[in-house]
Motif scaffolding. Structure first.
Motif, PDB file in Angstrom:
ATOM      1  N   GLY A 195       0.880  -1.110   0.272  1.00 32.04           N
ATOM      2  CA  GLY A 195      -0.176   0.238   0.161  1.00 32.04           C
ATOM      3  C   GLY A 195       0.751   1.279   0.141  1.00 32.04           C
ATOM      4  O   GLY A 195       0.367   2.538  -0.070  1.00 32.04           O
ATOM      5  N   LEU A 196       2.073   0.956  -0.100  1.00 38.62           N
ATOM      6  CA  LEU A 196       2.941   2.087   0.406  1.00 38.62           C
ATOM      7  C   LEU A 196       3.581   2.601  -0.817  1.00 38.62           C
ATOM      8  O   LEU A 196       4.166   3.672  -1.372  1.00 38.62           O
TER       9      LEU A 196
ATOM     10  N   THR B 152       9.984   4.638  -2.786  1.00 35.17           N
ATOM     11  CA  THR B 152       9.197   5.129  -4.490  1.00 35.17           C
ATOM     12  C   THR B 152       8.024   5.108  -3.889  1.00 35.17           C
ATOM     13  O   THR B 152       7.650   3.813  -4.219  1.00 35.17           O
ATOM     14  N   PRO B 153       7.180   6.483  -3.508  1.00 38.04           N
ATOM     15  CA  PRO B 153       5.798   5.913  -3.477  1.00 38.04           C
ATOM     16  C   PRO B 153       5.261   5.645  -4.910  1.00 38.04           C
ATOM     17  O   PRO B 153       4.802   5.656  -6.187  1.00 38.04           O
TER      18      PRO B 153
ATOM     19  N   LEU C 186      -2.654  11.383  -1.529  1.00 42.63           N
ATOM     20  CA  LEU C 186      -1.570  12.910  -1.167  1.00 42.63           C
ATOM     21  C   LEU C 186      -2.660  14.307  -1.701  1.00 42.63           C
ATOM     22  O   LEU C 186      -2.368  14.926  -1.455  1.00 42.63           O
ATOM     23  N   ALA C 187      -2.375  13.805  -3.721  1.00 37.96           N
ATOM     24  CA  ALA C 187      -2.568  15.042  -3.866  1.00 37.96           C
ATOM     25  C   ALA C 187      -4.077  15.243  -3.632  1.00 37.96           C
ATOM     26  O   ALA C 187      -4.986  16.727  -4.159  1.00 37.96           O
TER      27      ALA C 187
ATOM     28  N   THR D 255       9.330  16.708  -9.451  1.00 36.57           N
ATOM     29  CA  THR D 255       7.970  15.690 -10.579  1.00 36.57           C
ATOM     30  C   THR D 255       7.651  14.720  -9.801  1.00 36.57           C
ATOM     31  O   THR D 255       7.034  14.102 -10.222  1.00 36.57           O
ATOM     32  N   GLY D 256       8.317  14.297  -8.670  1.00 29.74           N
ATOM     33  CA  GLY D 256       7.459  12.902  -7.448  1.00 29.74           C
ATOM     34  C   GLY D 256       8.155  12.009  -8.317  1.00 29.74           C
ATOM     35  O   GLY D 256       7.419  10.681  -7.861  1.00 29.74           O
ATOM     36  N   GLY D 257       9.045  11.965  -9.105  1.00 32.00           N
ATOM     37  CA  GLY D 257       9.584  11.142  -9.839  1.00 32.00           C
ATOM     38  C   GLY D 257      10.883   9.998  -8.904  1.00 32.00           C
ATOM     39  O   GLY D 257      11.267  10.867  -7.529  1.00 32.00           O
ATOM     40  N   ASN D 258      11.196   9.321  -9.385  1.00 28.81           N
ATOM     41  CA  ASN D 258      12.552   8.029  -8.228  1.00 28.81           C
ATOM     42  C   ASN D 258      13.656   9.144  -7.762  1.00 28.81           C
ATOM     43  O   ASN D 258      13.478   9.169  -9.155  1.00 28.81           O
ATOM     44  N   THR D 259      13.645   9.102  -7.152  1.00 26.55           N
ATOM     45  CA  THR D 259      15.520   9.659  -7.116  1.00 26.55           C
ATOM     46  C   THR D 259      16.213   8.151  -6.926  1.00 26.55           C
ATOM     47  O   THR D 259      16.109   6.926  -5.920  1.00 26.55           O
TER      48      THR D 259
END
Length: 181
Positions: free
Chosen positions: A78-79, A110-111, A119-120, A164-168
């Protein structure tokens, strides 16, 4: 439920706005929930005993730790997923490669898309405080979570910088020549 944010008026000491007061927003952090409280709540929601939930919690933690340290990206229900990464200096000669080049070890999360959507869709409540700590305004959002970038001077629609919410940890070289992952 809403995310609580505080906007505190602070003196800017560096950068474009040096010497001026600006309102800086940051999430209001709640207290950390203890593992015991989380396990108790999970046991109640799932209908299993607290002891069984504790055993499952411990086992899941050990499995996640073992697999992640073996190099796997591990799903967190779920995360999203988590994995280990690192930051290291680069070298031109293969003979110079050594563990001493590693500057930090990291945990990369990575969400899941569902979590990002949740969240949005979560309302935001902002409480504004002046430089003396006095509350001066409250704002509550009722928008669809659209993020505005009024300070972005780029008008052609390209996202230059920003998250942009991408993977770091995508392995891109850093300005100092180090490389992540």
């Amino acid at each position: 439920m809403a995310l609580k944010v505080k906007a505190q008026e602070k003196l800017q000491k560096i950068g474009k706005y040096e010497g001026t007061y600006r309102y800086i927003m940051m999430p209001e952090l709640y207290t950390s929930l203890s593992q015991e409280k989380v396990i108790k709540e999970a046991a109640m929601r799932s209908g299993v005993s607290k002891g069984i939930m504790q055993a499952c919690w411990d086992a899941a933690g050990e499995v996640i730790k073992a697999w992640a340290t073996e190099g796997h990206s591990v799903a967190l229900p779920g995360l999203g997923t988590m994995r280990f990464g690192l930051r290291a200096k680069s070298v031109a000669n293969v003979n110079d490669v050594k563990t001493g080049l590693i500057t930090s070890r990291r945990i990369i999360f990575t969400p899941a898309v569902e979590l990002k959507d949740e969240l949005a869709d979560t309302a935001i409540q902002i409480t504004c405080y002046d430089r003396n700590g006095q509350e001066v305004k409250r704002v509550t959002s009722n928008d669809p979570g659209t993020v505005e970038e009024p300070d972005n001077e780029n008008t052609n629609g390209d996202n230059q910088g920003g998250n942009t919410g991408g993977n770091t940890g995508g392995g891109e070289p850093n300005p100092d020549g180090s490389n992540e992952d």
